[in-house]
Design an enzyme around this catalytic site. Structure first.
Site: not given
Ligand code: COA
Length: 329
Positions: A116, A256, A286
Protein backbone atom coordinates in the site's frame (compact mmCIF):
# COMPACT_ATOMS: atom_id res chain seq x y z
CA UNK A 1 21.20 27.37 -13.09
CA UNK A 2 18.32 26.77 -10.69
CA UNK A 3 18.09 23.41 -8.98
CA UNK A 4 15.82 20.96 -10.85
CA UNK A 5 12.95 19.51 -8.90
CA UNK A 6 10.45 16.90 -10.09
CA UNK A 7 6.88 18.19 -10.24
CA UNK A 8 3.53 16.58 -10.89
CA UNK A 9 2.22 18.30 -14.03
CA UNK A 10 -0.89 16.18 -14.59
CA UNK A 11 -2.94 13.47 -12.93
CA UNK A 12 -5.70 11.16 -14.05
CA UNK A 13 -7.57 8.21 -12.59
CA UNK A 14 -9.80 5.38 -13.66
CA UNK A 15 -12.11 3.07 -11.73
CA UNK A 16 -14.21 0.24 -13.18
CA UNK A 17 -17.93 0.93 -13.54
CA UNK A 18 -19.18 -2.02 -11.43
CA UNK A 19 -20.09 -0.94 -7.87
CA UNK A 20 -20.01 -3.55 -5.09
CA UNK A 21 -21.79 -1.84 -2.21
CA UNK A 22 -22.18 -2.89 1.41
CA UNK A 23 -25.74 -4.08 0.77
CA UNK A 24 -24.51 -6.57 -1.85
CA UNK A 25 -21.74 -7.72 0.52
CA UNK A 26 -24.44 -8.42 3.13
CA UNK A 27 -25.76 -11.09 0.72
CA UNK A 28 -22.28 -12.62 0.28
CA UNK A 29 -20.85 -12.79 3.84
CA UNK A 30 -22.11 -12.40 7.41
CA UNK A 31 -21.74 -8.63 7.73
CA UNK A 32 -23.75 -5.42 7.84
CA UNK A 33 -23.53 -2.02 6.22
CA UNK A 34 -23.47 -0.58 9.75
CA UNK A 35 -20.43 -2.68 10.82
CA UNK A 36 -18.45 -1.87 7.68
CA UNK A 37 -19.30 1.85 7.75
CA UNK A 38 -18.46 2.43 11.40
CA UNK A 39 -15.27 0.30 11.48
CA UNK A 40 -13.82 1.42 8.15
CA UNK A 41 -15.76 4.31 6.59
CA UNK A 42 -16.32 2.26 3.40
CA UNK A 43 -19.74 2.23 1.69
CA UNK A 44 -18.86 0.83 -1.73
CA UNK A 45 -15.92 -0.23 -3.89
CA UNK A 46 -15.34 -0.75 -7.65
CA UNK A 47 -14.70 -4.20 -9.13
CA UNK A 48 -13.11 -4.93 -12.51
CA UNK A 49 -15.27 -7.59 -14.15
CA UNK A 50 -14.67 -9.70 -17.23
CA UNK A 51 -12.36 -12.42 -18.52
CA UNK A 52 -8.77 -11.41 -19.27
CA UNK A 53 -9.08 -8.05 -17.52
CA UNK A 54 -6.03 -7.32 -15.36
CA UNK A 55 -4.47 -4.37 -13.56
CA UNK A 56 -2.92 -3.08 -16.80
CA UNK A 57 -6.40 -2.45 -18.26
CA UNK A 58 -7.14 0.08 -15.52
CA UNK A 59 -3.63 1.56 -15.58
CA UNK A 60 -3.82 2.05 -19.34
CA UNK A 61 -7.18 3.85 -19.02
CA UNK A 62 -5.64 6.21 -16.45
CA UNK A 63 -2.64 6.86 -18.72
CA UNK A 64 -4.86 7.45 -21.78
CA UNK A 65 -6.74 10.16 -19.88
CA UNK A 66 -3.48 11.62 -18.56
CA UNK A 67 -1.95 11.94 -22.04
CA UNK A 68 -5.15 13.43 -23.45
CA UNK A 69 -5.42 16.10 -20.81
CA UNK A 70 -1.72 17.05 -20.78
CA UNK A 71 -1.37 16.91 -24.60
CA UNK A 72 1.72 14.71 -24.27
CA UNK A 73 2.37 12.14 -27.02
CA UNK A 74 3.30 8.51 -26.20
CA UNK A 75 6.71 8.84 -27.87
CA UNK A 76 7.65 11.77 -25.57
CA UNK A 77 7.50 9.54 -22.46
CA UNK A 78 10.91 8.54 -21.06
CA UNK A 79 9.76 6.13 -18.38
CA UNK A 80 6.75 4.33 -16.94
CA UNK A 81 6.71 2.95 -13.39
CA UNK A 82 3.78 0.96 -12.03
CA UNK A 83 3.33 0.50 -8.29
CA UNK A 84 1.24 -2.64 -7.92
CA UNK A 85 0.80 -5.70 -5.73
CA UNK A 86 -1.48 -7.38 -8.25
CA UNK A 87 0.51 -7.41 -11.52
CA UNK A 88 -1.19 -8.93 -14.56
CA UNK A 89 1.38 -11.76 -14.42
CA UNK A 90 4.79 -12.43 -12.83
CA UNK A 91 6.44 -11.10 -15.97
CA UNK A 92 6.46 -9.21 -18.26
CA UNK A 93 5.82 -6.33 -15.90
CA UNK A 94 2.49 -4.53 -15.83
CA UNK A 95 4.36 -1.38 -16.87
CA UNK A 96 5.54 -3.19 -20.04
CA UNK A 97 1.95 -4.19 -20.77
CA UNK A 98 0.67 -0.65 -20.21
CA UNK A 99 3.27 0.72 -22.65
CA UNK A 100 2.15 -1.83 -25.21
CA UNK A 101 -1.53 -0.86 -24.79
CA UNK A 102 -0.75 2.87 -25.15
CA UNK A 103 1.92 2.63 -27.85
CA UNK A 104 4.75 3.95 -25.65
CA UNK A 105 7.89 2.74 -27.43
CA UNK A 106 10.76 4.99 -26.25
CA UNK A 107 10.54 4.41 -22.52
CA UNK A 108 12.01 2.21 -19.80
CA UNK A 109 9.21 0.52 -17.88
CA UNK A 110 9.08 -1.57 -14.73
CA UNK A 111 6.93 -2.44 -11.71
CA UNK A 112 7.58 -1.68 -8.07
CA UNK A 113 6.17 -3.66 -5.16
CA UNK A 114 5.81 -1.96 -1.80
CA UNK A 115 2.17 -2.91 -1.10
CA UNK A 116 0.00 0.00 0.00
CA UNK A 117 3.02 2.33 0.18
CA UNK A 118 3.93 1.49 -3.43
CA UNK A 119 2.91 4.82 -4.96
CA UNK A 120 5.07 6.78 -2.51
CA UNK A 121 8.07 4.59 -3.30
CA UNK A 122 7.45 4.76 -7.06
CA UNK A 123 7.00 8.51 -7.23
CA UNK A 124 10.29 9.02 -5.38
CA UNK A 125 12.09 6.74 -7.85
CA UNK A 126 10.42 8.55 -10.76
CA UNK A 127 11.42 11.91 -9.26
CA UNK A 128 15.04 10.79 -9.05
CA UNK A 129 15.08 10.00 -12.79
CA UNK A 130 13.97 13.63 -13.32
CA UNK A 131 16.36 15.16 -10.75
CA UNK A 132 19.31 13.35 -12.30
CA UNK A 133 18.57 15.01 -15.64
CA UNK A 134 18.21 11.62 -17.31
CA UNK A 135 14.47 11.88 -17.91
CA UNK A 136 12.09 14.70 -18.87
CA UNK A 137 8.72 12.96 -18.71
CA UNK A 138 8.04 10.05 -16.36
CA UNK A 139 4.64 8.49 -15.74
CA UNK A 140 4.12 7.00 -12.28
CA UNK A 141 1.08 4.79 -11.85
CA UNK A 142 -0.53 3.21 -8.80
CA UNK A 143 -2.88 0.41 -9.85
CA UNK A 144 -4.34 -2.69 -8.26
CA UNK A 145 -7.01 -5.25 -8.98
CA UNK A 146 -7.44 -6.28 -5.34
CA UNK A 147 -10.56 -8.29 -6.21
CA UNK A 148 -8.19 -10.80 -7.87
CA UNK A 149 -6.67 -11.76 -4.49
CA UNK A 150 -9.77 -11.45 -2.27
CA UNK A 151 -11.45 -14.41 -0.63
CA UNK A 152 -15.11 -13.43 -0.90
CA UNK A 153 -15.97 -15.81 1.93
CA UNK A 154 -13.67 -14.00 4.40
CA UNK A 155 -15.73 -11.15 5.87
CA UNK A 156 -12.76 -9.62 7.69
CA UNK A 157 -10.90 -8.73 4.47
CA UNK A 158 -13.23 -8.83 1.44
CA UNK A 159 -15.15 -5.79 2.67
CA UNK A 160 -12.03 -3.62 2.66
CA UNK A 161 -10.70 -3.63 -0.90
CA UNK A 162 -11.56 -2.44 -4.39
CA UNK A 163 -9.99 -1.99 -7.82
CA UNK A 164 -8.66 1.17 -9.48
CA UNK A 165 -5.75 3.06 -11.01
CA UNK A 166 -4.26 6.53 -10.91
CA UNK A 167 -1.39 8.03 -12.90
CA UNK A 168 0.71 11.18 -12.60
CA UNK A 169 3.08 12.84 -15.04
CA UNK A 170 6.39 14.03 -13.56
CA UNK A 171 8.42 16.76 -15.29
CA UNK A 172 11.41 18.92 -14.33
CA UNK A 173 10.66 22.23 -12.60
CA UNK A 174 13.14 25.07 -12.07
CA UNK A 175 10.86 27.28 -9.91
CA UNK A 176 11.19 25.02 -6.90
CA UNK A 177 7.75 23.36 -7.11
CA UNK A 178 7.19 19.64 -6.88
CA UNK A 179 8.51 16.88 -4.65
CA UNK A 180 10.48 18.35 -1.76
CA UNK A 181 11.19 15.55 0.68
CA UNK A 182 10.35 11.91 1.33
CA UNK A 183 10.56 9.49 4.25
CA UNK A 184 10.34 5.86 3.11
CA UNK A 185 10.64 3.05 5.64
CA UNK A 186 10.21 -0.69 5.92
CA UNK A 187 10.35 -3.40 8.54
CA UNK A 188 9.90 -7.10 7.83
CA UNK A 189 8.30 -7.75 11.21
CA UNK A 190 4.94 -7.44 9.46
CA UNK A 191 5.55 -10.27 7.01
CA UNK A 192 3.16 -12.72 8.71
CA UNK A 193 0.45 -10.18 9.51
CA UNK A 194 -0.34 -8.94 6.01
CA UNK A 195 0.48 -10.90 2.86
CA UNK A 196 -0.45 -12.82 -0.25
CA UNK A 197 1.76 -15.88 0.13
CA UNK A 198 0.70 -18.21 -2.64
CA UNK A 199 1.78 -16.61 -5.91
CA UNK A 200 5.52 -16.61 -5.34
CA UNK A 201 8.50 -18.94 -5.40
CA UNK A 202 7.95 -20.23 -1.84
CA UNK A 203 4.48 -21.52 -2.67
CA UNK A 204 4.31 -22.40 -6.37
CA UNK A 205 0.68 -23.02 -7.19
CA UNK A 206 -0.47 -26.66 -7.05
CA UNK A 207 -4.06 -27.97 -6.77
CA UNK A 208 -3.39 -28.82 -3.08
CA UNK A 209 -2.00 -25.36 -2.34
CA UNK A 210 -5.04 -23.76 -3.94
CA UNK A 211 -7.26 -25.56 -1.43
CA UNK A 212 -5.27 -23.89 1.40
CA UNK A 213 -6.32 -20.50 -0.03
CA UNK A 214 -2.75 -19.16 0.23
CA UNK A 215 -3.25 -17.31 -3.04
CA UNK A 216 -5.72 -15.00 -1.27
CA UNK A 217 -4.99 -11.84 0.67
CA UNK A 218 -4.42 -12.49 4.38
CA UNK A 219 -4.44 -9.88 7.14
CA UNK A 220 -4.56 -9.82 10.91
CA UNK A 221 -6.55 -6.61 10.95
CA UNK A 222 -6.34 -5.59 14.59
CA UNK A 223 -2.55 -6.07 14.81
CA UNK A 224 -1.97 -4.27 11.52
CA UNK A 225 -4.22 -1.43 12.64
CA UNK A 226 -1.98 -0.75 15.66
CA UNK A 227 1.14 -0.47 13.49
CA UNK A 228 -0.60 1.50 10.72
CA UNK A 229 -2.12 4.11 12.97
CA UNK A 230 1.17 4.99 14.69
CA UNK A 231 3.63 4.66 11.82
CA UNK A 232 1.67 6.58 9.20
CA UNK A 233 1.08 9.41 11.68
CA UNK A 234 4.75 9.30 12.82
CA UNK A 235 6.01 9.63 9.25
CA UNK A 236 3.65 12.52 8.48
CA UNK A 237 4.63 14.33 11.69
CA UNK A 238 8.36 13.74 11.05
CA UNK A 239 8.27 15.14 7.53
CA UNK A 240 6.45 18.25 8.79
CA UNK A 241 8.97 18.75 11.57
CA UNK A 242 12.07 18.44 9.42
CA UNK A 243 10.62 20.89 6.86
CA UNK A 244 9.49 23.35 9.56
CA UNK A 245 5.83 22.94 8.64
CA UNK A 246 3.00 23.59 11.09
CA UNK A 247 -0.63 22.48 10.65
CA UNK A 248 -1.56 25.88 9.21
CA UNK A 249 1.09 25.52 6.49
CA UNK A 250 -0.50 22.35 5.10
CA UNK A 251 -3.13 22.72 2.38
CA UNK A 252 -3.95 19.01 2.17
CA UNK A 253 -3.06 15.65 3.63
CA UNK A 254 -3.40 13.03 0.87
CA UNK A 255 -3.43 9.75 2.82
CA UNK A 256 -3.59 6.10 1.82
CA UNK A 257 -7.21 5.00 2.19
CA UNK A 258 -7.14 1.86 4.38
CA UNK A 259 -9.40 2.91 7.22
CA UNK A 260 -11.14 6.19 8.06
CA UNK A 261 -10.00 5.92 11.68
CA UNK A 262 -6.31 5.68 10.64
CA UNK A 263 -6.73 8.75 8.42
CA UNK A 264 -8.38 10.74 11.22
CA UNK A 265 -5.59 9.82 13.65
CA UNK A 266 -2.95 10.98 11.14
CA UNK A 267 -4.70 14.32 10.55
CA UNK A 268 -5.04 14.79 14.28
CA UNK A 269 -1.32 14.15 14.83
CA UNK A 270 -0.50 16.69 12.08
CA UNK A 271 -2.72 19.30 13.74
CA UNK A 272 -5.02 19.71 10.74
CA UNK A 273 -8.80 19.49 10.43
CA UNK A 274 -10.59 16.90 8.28
CA UNK A 275 -11.53 19.69 5.83
CA UNK A 276 -7.88 19.50 4.72
CA UNK A 277 -7.88 15.76 4.12
CA UNK A 278 -8.63 14.07 0.79
CA UNK A 279 -10.83 11.09 1.49
CA UNK A 280 -12.72 8.88 -0.98
CA UNK A 281 -12.56 5.59 0.98
CA UNK A 282 -16.36 5.72 1.23
CA UNK A 283 -16.67 5.23 -2.57
CA UNK A 284 -13.61 3.13 -3.47
CA UNK A 285 -12.44 1.28 -0.34
CA UNK A 286 -8.75 0.38 -0.24
CA UNK A 287 -7.33 0.21 -3.78
CA UNK A 288 -3.75 -0.38 -2.46
CA UNK A 289 -1.31 1.35 -4.87
CA UNK A 290 -4.09 3.44 -6.41
CA UNK A 291 -5.50 5.22 -3.36
CA UNK A 292 -3.17 8.24 -3.35
CA UNK A 293 -3.17 9.00 -7.11
CA UNK A 294 -6.97 8.56 -7.15
CA UNK A 295 -7.20 11.20 -4.40
CA UNK A 296 -4.83 13.52 -6.30
CA UNK A 297 -7.05 13.10 -9.37
CA UNK A 298 -10.30 13.84 -7.55
CA UNK A 299 -8.91 16.83 -5.63
CA UNK A 300 -6.81 18.26 -8.51
CA UNK A 301 -9.43 20.98 -9.09
CA UNK A 302 -9.07 22.15 -5.47
CA UNK A 303 -5.25 22.30 -5.38
CA UNK A 304 -3.62 25.67 -6.06
CA UNK A 305 -0.09 26.40 -7.27
CA UNK A 306 2.21 26.48 -4.25
CA UNK A 307 -0.08 24.44 -1.96
CA UNK A 308 1.85 22.29 0.52
CA UNK A 309 0.70 18.67 0.34
CA UNK A 310 1.71 15.71 2.50
CA UNK A 311 1.07 12.23 1.14
CA UNK A 312 1.28 9.39 3.69
CA UNK A 313 0.86 5.62 3.51
CA UNK A 314 1.29 2.33 5.36
CA UNK A 315 1.18 -1.17 3.92
CA UNK A 316 2.35 -4.77 3.83
CA UNK A 317 5.94 -5.62 4.63
CA UNK A 318 5.59 -3.47 6.63
CA UNK A 319 6.30 -0.45 4.45
CA UNK A 320 5.34 3.13 5.22
CA UNK A 321 6.26 6.71 4.55
CA UNK A 322 5.37 10.31 3.86
CA UNK A 323 6.16 12.67 0.99
CA UNK A 324 6.08 16.46 1.10
CA UNK A 325 5.39 18.29 -2.18
CA UNK A 326 4.33 21.70 -3.40
CA UNK A 327 1.66 21.69 -6.09
CA UNK A 328 3.03 23.06 -9.37
CA UNK A 329 -0.08 24.29 -11.24
N1 COA B 1 -18.75 -7.81 9.58
C1 COA B 1 -19.13 -8.06 10.85
N2 COA B 1 -18.28 -8.44 11.81
C2 COA B 1 -17.01 -8.59 11.46
C3 COA B 1 -16.53 -8.36 10.16
C4 COA B 1 -17.47 -7.96 9.20
N3 COA B 1 -17.12 -7.69 7.93
N4 COA B 1 -15.20 -8.57 10.13
C5 COA B 1 -14.83 -8.92 11.37
N5 COA B 1 -15.92 -8.95 12.18
C6 COA B 1 -16.00 -9.27 13.61
C7 COA B 1 -14.83 -10.10 14.06
O1 COA B 1 -15.07 -11.46 13.84
C8 COA B 1 -14.78 -9.76 15.53
O2 COA B 1 -15.76 -10.51 16.20
P1 COA B 1 -15.45 -11.12 17.67
O3 COA B 1 -15.23 -9.90 18.54
O4 COA B 1 -16.70 -11.87 17.99
O5 COA B 1 -14.23 -11.95 17.52
C9 COA B 1 -15.23 -8.30 15.59
O6 COA B 1 -15.92 -8.05 14.35
C10 COA B 1 -14.06 -7.31 15.70
O7 COA B 1 -13.09 -7.64 14.71
P2 COA B 1 -11.73 -6.87 14.63
O8 COA B 1 -10.87 -7.49 13.57
O9 COA B 1 -11.17 -6.76 15.99
O10 COA B 1 -12.27 -5.45 14.13
P3 COA B 1 -11.48 -4.10 14.04
O11 COA B 1 -12.19 -3.06 14.76
O12 COA B 1 -10.01 -4.26 14.27
O13 COA B 1 -11.66 -3.75 12.46
C11 COA B 1 -10.38 -3.80 10.43
C12 COA B 1 -11.15 -4.61 11.48
C13 COA B 1 -9.78 -4.74 9.41
C14 COA B 1 -11.38 -2.86 9.75
C15 COA B 1 -9.26 -2.98 11.11
O14 COA B 1 -8.56 -3.81 11.98
C16 COA B 1 -8.30 -2.32 10.16
O15 COA B 1 -8.63 -1.39 9.46
N6 COA B 1 -7.01 -2.76 10.19
C17 COA B 1 -5.91 -2.12 9.48
C18 COA B 1 -6.02 -2.20 8.00
C19 COA B 1 -4.79 -1.58 7.39
O16 COA B 1 -4.45 -0.47 7.65
N7 COA B 1 -4.08 -2.33 6.57
C20 COA B 1 -2.83 -1.85 6.06
C21 COA B 1 -2.92 -1.30 4.75
S1 COA B 1 -3.59 -2.44 3.60
Amino acid sequence: MNKVTAAITGVHGWVPPYILDNKELETMVDTTDEWISTRTGIKERRILKGEGQGTSVMAAEAVKGLLEKTGVKPDEIDGVIVATSTPDMLFPSTANLVCDKIGIKNAYSFDMAAACSGFLYAIEVGANFIRSGGSKKVIVIGADKMSSVMDYTDRATCILFGDGAGAVLLEPNTEGYGLQDAILKSDGEGKDLLRVKGHGSIEPVTPEKLMKKDHFFYQEGKAVFRFAVTRMADAAAEIMERNNLKGDDIAYLVPHQANKRIIEATANRMGIGMDKVTMNIERYGNTTGATIPLCLWEWEKDFKKGDNLVMAAFGGGFTWGATYLTWAY
